[in-house]
Design an enzyme around this catalytic site. Structure first.
Site, PDB file in Angstrom:
ATOM      1  N   GLY B  54      16.563 -33.834 -16.528  1.00  0.00           N
ATOM      2  CA  GLY B  54      17.951 -34.259 -16.492  1.00  0.00           C
ATOM      3  C   GLY B  54      18.806 -33.266 -15.734  1.00  0.00           C
ATOM      4  O   GLY B  54      18.498 -32.072 -15.672  1.00  0.00           O
ATOM      5  N   SER B  55      19.906 -33.749 -15.147  1.00  0.00           N
ATOM      6  CA  SER B  55      20.882 -32.838 -14.550  1.00  0.00           C
ATOM      7  C   SER B  55      21.684 -32.176 -15.676  1.00  0.00           C
ATOM      8  O   SER B  55      21.573 -32.541 -16.839  1.00  0.00           O
ATOM      9  CB  SER B  55      21.803 -33.604 -13.609  1.00  0.00           C
ATOM     10  N   GLY B  56      22.488 -31.189 -15.314  1.00  0.00           N
ATOM     11  CA  GLY B  56      23.306 -30.487 -16.297  1.00  0.00           C
ATOM     12  C   GLY B  56      22.734 -29.132 -16.680  1.00  0.00           C
ATOM     13  O   GLY B  56      23.327 -28.428 -17.493  1.00  0.00           O
ATOM     14  N   HIS B  57      21.580 -28.785 -16.075  1.00  0.00           N
ATOM     15  CA  HIS B  57      20.949 -27.493 -16.374  1.00  0.00           C
ATOM     16  C   HIS B  57      20.978 -26.563 -15.163  1.00  0.00           C
ATOM     17  O   HIS B  57      20.204 -25.611 -15.091  1.00  0.00           O
ATOM     18  CB  HIS B  57      19.494 -27.695 -16.799  1.00  0.00           C
ATOM     19  N   LYS B 105       8.943 -30.127 -18.446  1.00  0.00           N
ATOM     20  CA  LYS B 105       9.466 -29.615 -19.716  1.00  0.00           C
ATOM     21  C   LYS B 105       9.157 -30.624 -20.818  1.00  0.00           C
ATOM     22  O   LYS B 105       9.240 -31.837 -20.616  1.00  0.00           O
ATOM     23  CB  LYS B 105      10.978 -29.385 -19.622  1.00  0.00           C
ATOM     24  N   ASP B 110      10.649 -37.077 -20.134  1.00  0.00           N
ATOM     25  CA  ASP B 110      10.096 -36.358 -18.983  1.00  0.00           C
ATOM     26  C   ASP B 110       8.575 -36.464 -18.965  1.00  0.00           C
ATOM     27  O   ASP B 110       7.962 -36.699 -17.923  1.00  0.00           O
ATOM     28  CB  ASP B 110      10.476 -34.868 -19.034  1.00  0.00           C
ATOM     29  N   HIS B 219      20.134 -29.377 -24.651  1.00  0.00           N
ATOM     30  CA  HIS B 219      20.971 -30.572 -24.593  1.00  0.00           C
ATOM     31  C   HIS B 219      21.915 -30.607 -25.785  1.00  0.00           C
ATOM     32  O   HIS B 219      22.454 -31.655 -26.124  1.00  0.00           O
ATOM     33  CB  HIS B 219      20.112 -31.835 -24.610  1.00  0.00           C
TER      34      HIS B 219
END
Lengths: 333, 333
Positions: B54-57, B105, B110, B219
């Protein structure tokens, strides 16, 4: 405001100890007075370049000490100028016989204390020049400042002068590079949220959940205007327009575009801002030839961004690309 | 929660466009399906290494694409797994004939999607191996995860495998390095504040002004315990103790110590944490031979930190020190 610290009194000292544990290959730290200095200082027959200022703006300046950038950095208490004895001792520690340049952000305390330190160092026979950085187009005269504030151009000036010094240039030449980086650099910032100084323990200013502040300083000083939150594109326009028109930059100029995070802003948002800033620069006929995107001059946990643009010439491009080896900026080595 | 974005729907796409403007010397971006790939991909006769999530990391994973690290990264929507077609296309784009490693991960989405992509790629004749990273000692089975979550060791695994691939090692050898980085790596994190997913628009969880959460996921998934805020030293102990005892690391081990910021934490605080983490490691007889301090695997604007420790051997030290040229990690070149 919650913080990962032990006590407000010890945060600077303990962060310095962490830096020693992490980066002893790059730097040494002297305590009381506090300064961070290149592990191999003084480098003989090289101009020494030092800077300093209040803590809370990390990685600036301590993260920029190392080969190809600063020879030393003097961290004050959080948001508080370092003292003249810090600057004097750092100046002596980096003096390799070719003189020392002081890079000073334009805040009253910093300017006065660096002036005093320069006088004291000269009295001890060290050739010292100083350049005051005042690139913030947001406001004239502000809390802590007469004239414009020194912000993002400082990071770029430190890289360029550090490279010039490393290349063996004279104190006059290195000073000229610093003046050019200031003269050709313009910045403006904004905040979504406040920072909080550790020993104060509460936000420096109140900013309602639907508001933002345009033209903010790196200590949370007031900016130009407080208004309803807008989109990233609109915000980026509000920062870029005053920057472009101030120098003024003109079509055909080659520029370095620096999008900086204020400390609490996620990187994904900085790239959204960079996207629009790049498009505005390009539409204005500017050629973005180098860039920097990340949190390099911060204001503790403040959420927000600042944009800096620096007109570049051939020589500055060469200096920018030269190898640098510091904790926060590294390439070519 | 205020954000520097234009709209929740466009944040990933616009950040990718910003990355293209900023880093076209390092990477290309493919849209629909989205992936970031080395500018010179596919590199012939080199194992391809890809990751995603996911994006945001950010900067993980896109900021780690380049020479000596990842060949490609697949960004999903914020905190949402990328799709199998993203991973499949990325796998094909980096296939230089020597096979492709997927670094995954351990989050259910995922893992499933990478498995599907690997099957599809194999059906097209590409040799694919996958390693699932599950280094988080905080909890077993969590929101989004069966088993332990994959966190900070991912960054280190990407560096080490990227260097191994660059050195010309086989797919089996590169896979072994990744397994070792996971097997010898342990992490744990904590949060002072929540993150907020853009399309949700409010904090993921409520955390009172005097509380913190120990063992948090990237998250904002629940951790081990919520408790009154403690000092940085006490917090660091609460993270280091479970890490050290889990492998277990033992006196004499050489380790890499990685103190990571969650996105909203100022760097000065990370050095305060690093100071204590280093002292605890040293008192436990461990030899900290490498380190990383900064925000490399983040959770949007969450304030907090995670600590990762990785046992190192001679070969891993060589791989860590090998040149790397990405937007977020760079040295030696």
């Amino acid at each position: 405001m919650k913080k990962l610290i032990n006590s407000p009194e010890n945060v600077v000292r303990e962060a310095l100890e962490g830096i020693v544990y992490a980066h002893s290959d790059l730097v040494r730290v002297h305590y009381d007075p506090n300064y961070i200095v290149r592990a191999d200082a003084p480098v003989q027959n090289k101009v020494g370049v030092i800077s300093g200022g209040g803590s809370g703006h990390e990685p600036m300046h301590g993260g920029f000490v190392g080969m190809g950038m600063l020879d030393a950095a003097c961290p004050g208490a959080v948001f508080t100028s370092p003292t003249p004895d810090q600057m004097l001792e750092a100046t002596k520690a980096v003096n390799g016989g070719k003189g020392v340049l002081h890079i000073v952000k334009n805040y009253t305390g910093d300017v006065l204390n660096f002036e005093m330190a320069a006088d004291l160092a000269r009295a001890e026979g060290i050739d010292v020049e100083a350049v005051v950085i005042d690139d913030d187009v947001a406001v004239k005269d502000s809390l802590y400042t007469a004239g414009r504030r020194g912000v993002g151009a400082t990071v770029l000036a430190e890289k360029l002068t550090g490279a010039a010094a490393e290349a063996g240039r004279s104190l006059a030449e290195v000073t000229d590079i610093c003046k050019k980086a200031n003269g050709w650099g313009r910045s403006m910032g904004m905040a979504l949220t406040s920072c909080a100084v550790p020993h104060v323990g509460k936000p420096t200013f109140d900013l309602p959940e639907d508001q933002m502040e345009i033209g903010i300083g790196i200590h949370g000083e007031p900016g130009r205007v407080r208004m309803d939150l807008k989109s990233a594109d609109e915000i980026t326009e509000m920062l870029m327009d005053p920057i472009i028109t101030d120098l003024p930059y003109k079509a055909g100029d080659e520029v370095l575009l620096f999008v900086n995070g204020m400390g609490g802003t996620p990187l994904i948002e900085l790239y959204v801002v960079y996207r629009k800033a790049y498009e505005i620069a390009t539409k204005s006929g500017l050629k973005v030839v180098r860039n920097l995107v990340g949190s390099y001059i911060t204001s503790l946990e403040m959420a927000g961004t600042s944009i800096t643009m620096l007109k570049m010439d051939e020589d500055m491009l060469k200096l920018w690309d030269a190898p640098v080896k510091t904790a926060a900026l590294r390439w070519g080595v």
